[in-house]
Scaffold this motif. Structure first.
Motif, PDB file in Angstrom:
ATOM      1  N   VAL A 160      -1.861  -1.652 -14.573  1.00 57.01           N
ATOM      2  CA  VAL A 160      -2.655  -1.982 -13.855  1.00 57.01           C
ATOM      3  C   VAL A 160      -2.345  -1.428 -12.496  1.00 57.01           C
ATOM      4  O   VAL A 160      -1.167  -1.466 -11.897  1.00 57.01           O
ATOM      5  N   THR A 161      -3.143  -0.402 -11.881  1.00 54.11           N
ATOM      6  CA  THR A 161      -3.162   0.106 -10.474  1.00 54.11           C
ATOM      7  C   THR A 161      -4.112  -0.147  -9.578  1.00 54.11           C
ATOM      8  O   THR A 161      -5.315  -0.272 -10.166  1.00 54.11           O
ATOM      9  N   GLY A 162      -3.952  -0.236  -8.268  1.00 52.62           N
ATOM     10  CA  GLY A 162      -4.787  -0.573  -7.237  1.00 52.62           C
ATOM     11  C   GLY A 162      -4.251  -0.064  -5.686  1.00 52.62           C
ATOM     12  O   GLY A 162      -3.324  -0.124  -5.536  1.00 52.62           O
ATOM     13  N   THR A 163      -5.314   0.780  -5.149  1.00 53.18           N
ATOM     14  CA  THR A 163      -5.049   1.269  -4.030  1.00 53.18           C
ATOM     15  C   THR A 163      -6.098   2.036  -3.400  1.00 53.18           C
ATOM     16  O   THR A 163      -6.735   2.985  -3.954  1.00 53.18           O
ATOM     17  N   PRO A 164      -6.685   1.749  -2.355  1.00 51.49           N
ATOM     18  CA  PRO A 164      -6.287   0.300  -1.604  1.00 51.49           C
ATOM     19  C   PRO A 164      -7.357  -0.655  -2.252  1.00 51.49           C
ATOM     20  O   PRO A 164      -8.400  -0.163  -2.941  1.00 51.49           O
ATOM     21  N   CYS A 165      -7.294  -1.910  -1.731  1.00 49.13           N
ATOM     22  CA  CYS A 165      -8.290  -2.916  -2.332  1.00 49.13           C
ATOM     23  C   CYS A 165      -8.434  -3.974  -1.239  1.00 49.13           C
ATOM     24  O   CYS A 165      -7.522  -4.340  -0.442  1.00 49.13           O
ATOM     25  N   VAL A 195       1.120  -2.181 -10.297  1.00 48.54           N
ATOM     26  CA  VAL A 195       1.446  -1.559  -9.106  1.00 48.54           C
ATOM     27  C   VAL A 195      -0.020  -1.237  -8.213  1.00 48.54           C
ATOM     28  O   VAL A 195      -0.765  -0.948  -8.466  1.00 48.54           O
ATOM     29  N   LEU A 196       0.326  -2.040  -7.103  1.00 49.36           N
ATOM     30  CA  LEU A 196      -0.630  -1.983  -6.105  1.00 49.36           C
ATOM     31  C   LEU A 196      -0.197  -1.689  -4.730  1.00 49.36           C
ATOM     32  O   LEU A 196       1.010  -1.809  -4.578  1.00 49.36           O
ATOM     33  N   GLU A 197      -1.211  -0.950  -4.016  1.00 55.38           N
ATOM     34  CA  GLU A 197      -0.896  -0.584  -2.776  1.00 55.38           C
ATOM     35  C   GLU A 197      -2.032  -0.614  -1.649  1.00 55.38           C
ATOM     36  O   GLU A 197      -2.980  -0.652  -2.426  1.00 55.38           O
ATOM     37  N   ASN A 198      -1.447  -1.036  -0.629  1.00 53.29           N
ATOM     38  CA  ASN A 198      -2.407  -1.404   0.509  1.00 53.29           C
ATOM     39  C   ASN A 198      -3.465  -2.288   0.125  1.00 53.29           C
ATOM     40  O   ASN A 198      -4.724  -1.872   0.122  1.00 53.29           O
TER      41      ASN A 198
END
Length: 646
Positions: free
Chosen positions: A292-297, A320-323
């Motif tokens: 699962v990845t997320g950027t941005p949310c 991995v999540l960013e911002n």
């Protein structure tokens, strides 16, 4: 006229076109002809009248469409055998993009569910395509069928892999007023089996379940999709890749804006970015994916209706999540801003949380997929304001027993005066909790509740509404293990405290260096049996205390000076083997009392005393003296106390 295996490129006049798509209305009202095998051919051909680029067929003609099979044009009540009608083959452009208007949909249409479902059938036939809602305005959707993937109803059934839904700027896809009631159950605007692969939502407009337009629904707000979602994919095992991207908004629903969940086995991946998820019963939920990845949310609760977590990612592999930004503008939701229940590894780089309940959930399920798997989290560069939970940044009931290494690197949390920002829990078998440049400001106390090792380098807990930090004993012969360096504990209401209550043999070990506070008030506080012999303490402030010794702690290895007439009549919680140095810089003699009878509250509690010979020690001005605490078995006269060593 018989037509056999005509090439679609020839019909369309465009050599790049390689697929044809579905549409509707093969015959106009009153037409004497129809196409045999209507149910199948309807997904390929549209009757529209003879125009350029179309073919003409008559009764008895055989049409062999590449990829479709052979079909016969049959008469139906014809009075003129030569009467002909044109059949137009709509073709997909090179990128496989369809418009909802091609299927009879639009912003002026009362219900776009039938056209959208016809488009989905066409996409399934050709093996994947994009459906575009591009016109500014509102596309209304009504209930079309029972939800094939769970309870309730759905509007659009996404039956094909490689399906993209594109919502253009200014376009709004909205559940029709009154579509969701207690009788219908929850309604899902888009629904599908999680076994699908290649699902993509590009949202630069809005997808809304229109919760304010559902007065017949009294089921309230809920988690895990139970109250209706904008996008729902459920099933046993993920099929592949899911993506949610764009600059638009998904939400305004009673449960999750998106719920993409597998229940039996893991697989596939999910990526979400930029979209704002707003005003739901719970934020996005993703379960059962390998990655699962997320950027941005951005998750936003404007009307205080969140019943669950800001973002819930459960039973997944690598996250991995960013911002990430999770915000409540009034009241407080009752879940974690970030929930990683049963995930394996979690990395969050850059996060902001405003006015939520707690920061992070790190628990493990007791059964099913990823049973007893606790997350291994690393959170970096966070800003947290206004947490409401009394239990702090980690969800108490789920994070309490996580044995894995937990790392916060760069966190500033403030304006949470009712929140204990940290409970150090677990035991010595757990991997450490590590803080690097973690600063709490205007929160409550930090509590070290277990012998799990806690590393804290840089930051601190300033301006606490309580004590700055507290070590609590839970049993006899308990211990606390710390490595605290360069921390600011100034501005707290009550300094710092050790609370061993009635426990004996309490030990604090490790390192505490360059830690600053305004006062030693209440440090230590409680029993006199605290062992600091394995604690390295250096460079801590204050290192000088002016006044009587009511608040003196051997823990700080203080140099003590007295105002004129000063009277040292007690030492709280002296440590076995620790040296207490007293320096008189008052300008007059300093009394070191041997008798604490003048202490009003529980005089024996604050034993031992200085010089047990029966007379007070007197320390001349400008002189210093060092004492070491000896317990009864160590003391030469069998009485525990502070004995001079120099």
């Amino acid at each position: 006229m018989a037509i056999t295996s005509f090439p679609i490129e020839t019909i369309s006049g465009d050599g790049l076109i390689a697929q044809i798509t579905a549409a509707r209305d093969l015959a106009l009202a009153g037409s004497p002809y129809r196409l045999a095998s209507f149910a199948e051919l309807a997904t390929r051909l549209v009757y529209s009248g003879a125009t350029a680029g179309q073919i003409t067929v008559t009764a008895g003609d055989v049409i062999d469409v590449i990829g479709c099979g052979a079909y016969t044009v049959a008469a139906s009540g014809a009075t003129d055998a030569d009467l002909s009608y044109a059949v137009k083959l709509y073709a997909l452009p090179d990128k496989g993009t369809l418009s909802i208007e091609q299927f009879g949909g639009g912003t002026a249409v009362a219900d776009n569910s039938p056209p959208a479902n016809l488009a989905m059938a066409a996409i399934e036939r050709v093996g994947g395509a994009a459906l575009v809602f591009s016109a500014p305005g509102t596309y209304d959707f009504g209930v079309s069928k029972n939800n094939p993937y769970g309870a309730g109803k759905c509007c659009v059934d996404m039956t094909s892999d490689k399906t993209t839904v594109i919502v253009g700027p200014g376009a709004t896809l909205k559940l029709s007023d009154g579509a969701q009631t207690d009788a219908t159950g929850p309604v899902y605007l888009f629904a599908g089996d999680v076994a699908r692969s290649g699902i993509r939502f590009e949202v630069d407009g809005t997808i809304s379940n229109n919760k304010n337009g559902q007065p017949g629904w009294t089921g309230g707000y809920s988690q895990a999709g139970a109250g209706g979602c904008c996008v729902l994919f459920k099933g046993s095992t993920p099929g592949g890749r899911y993506e949610f991207v764009g600059t638009g908004t998904i939400g305004d629903c009673f449960s999750n804006p998106i719920d993409i969940s597998a229940a039996i086995a893991r697989g596939g991946s999910v990526h979400f970015g930029q979209i704002t998820y707003t005003n739901c019963g719970e934020g996005p939920e993703i379960a059962g994916f390998d990655q699962v990845t997320g950027t941005p949310c951005y998750v936003l609760d404007e009307d205080f209706q969140m019943a669950g977590d800001g973002i819930e990612i459960a039973r997944c592999g690598d996250v991995v999540l960013e911002n990430i930004r999770v915000e409540c503008r009034q009241g407080s939701p009752k879940g974690s801003a970030l929930e990683f229940y049963g995930c394996e590894t979690v990395t969050v780089q850059g996060y902001t949380v405003l006015n939520w309940w707690d920061l992070i959930g790190l628990g493990a399920p007791s059964g099913g997929m990823n049973a007893f798997v606790f997350p291994k989290p690393v959170l970096m560069n966070g800003r947290v304001i206004g947490l409401q939970s009394s239990t702090g940044i980690v969800d108490g009931y789920q994070g309490l027993t996580n044995p894995n290494r937990i790392v916060f690197d760069g966190l500033h949390m403030s304006d949470s005066p009712n929140t204990i920002p940290l409970y150090v829990t677990g035991d010595s078998t757990a991997e450490p909790i590590e803080f690097y440049n973690v600063k709490f400001d205007n929160c409550k106390k930090v509590i070290v509740l277990s012998d799990r090792h806690h590393i804290w380098h840089g930051g601190g807990n300033a301006n606490s509404s309580d004590v700055a930090f507290e070590f609590q004993a839970q049993k006899d012969d308990d211990a606390r293990s710390i490595d605290w360096r360069n921390l600011d504990f100034t501005g707290s209401v009550s300094g710092a405290r050790i609370n061993s209550l009635t426990r004996t043999g309490f030990k604090i070990k490790g390192v505490i260096t360059n830690c600053h506070m305004d006062t030693l008030a209440q440090w230590p506080n409680g029993d006199s049996d605290v062992d600091y012999s394995e604690l390295i303490s250096d460079g801590n402030k204050p290192d000088v205390y002016v006044g009587t010794s009511t608040d003196i702690g051997a823990f700080m290895r203080c140099q003590i000076r007295s105002a004129p007439g000063g009277f040292v009549n007690e030492v709280r919680n002296p440590s076995a083997g620790m040296v207490l140095q007293i320096m008189n810089q008052s300008g007059s003699a300093m009394t070191l009392a041997h008798d604490n009878s003048s202490v009003a509250d529980a005089p024996l509690r604050y034993a031992p005393l200085f010089n047990l010979s029966g007379v007070n020690d007197v320390l001349a001005t400008g002189h210093s003296r060092s004492y070491r605490f000896l317990n009864a078995s160590e003391a030469p006269d069998g009485a525990a106390g502070m004995y001079e060593i120099g």
